[in-house]
Motif scaffolding. Sequence first.
Motif, short mmCIF file in Angstrom:
data_model
loop_
_atom_site.label_atom_id
_atom_site.label_comp_id
_atom_site.label_asym_id
_atom_site.label_seq_id
_atom_site.Cartn_x
_atom_site.Cartn_y
_atom_site.Cartn_z
N PRO A 4 -0.97 18.12 3.80
CA PRO A 4 0.09 19.31 3.84
C PRO A 4 -0.46 20.35 3.05
O PRO A 4 -0.07 21.75 4.11
N LEU A 5 -1.39 20.01 1.87
CA LEU A 5 -2.07 21.79 1.58
C LEU A 5 -2.69 22.07 2.38
O LEU A 5 -2.46 24.04 2.73
N ALA A 6 -3.82 22.05 4.00
CA ALA A 6 -4.67 22.04 4.36
C ALA A 6 -3.47 23.16 5.14
O ALA A 6 -3.81 24.29 6.09
N GLN A 7 -2.35 22.58 5.66
CA GLN A 7 -1.72 23.38 7.33
C GLN A 7 -1.31 24.53 6.37
O GLN A 7 -1.16 25.70 6.94
N ALA A 33 -8.43 22.30 14.60
CA ALA A 33 -8.64 20.99 15.85
C ALA A 33 -8.69 19.98 14.08
O ALA A 33 -8.72 18.92 14.17
N THR A 34 -9.33 20.15 13.18
CA THR A 34 -9.33 19.68 12.34
C THR A 34 -8.26 18.61 11.27
O THR A 34 -8.25 17.87 11.42
N CYS A 35 -7.25 19.59 11.47
CA CYS A 35 -5.98 19.48 10.49
C CYS A 35 -5.23 18.46 11.35
O CYS A 35 -5.38 17.00 11.34
N VAL A 36 -5.75 18.48 13.37
CA VAL A 36 -4.87 18.06 13.36
C VAL A 36 -5.49 16.17 14.50
O VAL A 36 -4.83 15.33 14.52
N LEU A 37 -7.04 16.31 14.01
CA LEU A 37 -7.60 15.52 13.35
C LEU A 37 -7.60 14.55 13.17
O LEU A 37 -7.47 13.50 12.84
#
Length: 102
Positions: A4-7, A33-37
Amino acid sequence: MPLPLAQNLLRLWDRPPVSEDPTSHVFLALAHATCVLRGDDREAGKTHLARIRPLLGKAPPEARVEALLTEAFLASRDDVARVDEVLRLRFERRAGNKGRGG
């Protein structure tokens, strides 16, 4: 870093004028892409990678490597045997384009 923090951080950067720069656009798409993966949404990951694939030819080398590794990671989730194929195919394409300005 928690997802959540990264997003949230990504949302802060993914807006004009940063998102309008072609190089930033590539890195932002890789970050998405990294977040959804990380959330195990492979289809969304494929969508983000497909969106930037046409831009990778002019992207910085580190963006191309990151995209390649992200594609290999995505392949590893579906079929580990495909990882070697994905990596080899991309390297062969790059090596074949050396003499043609690619």
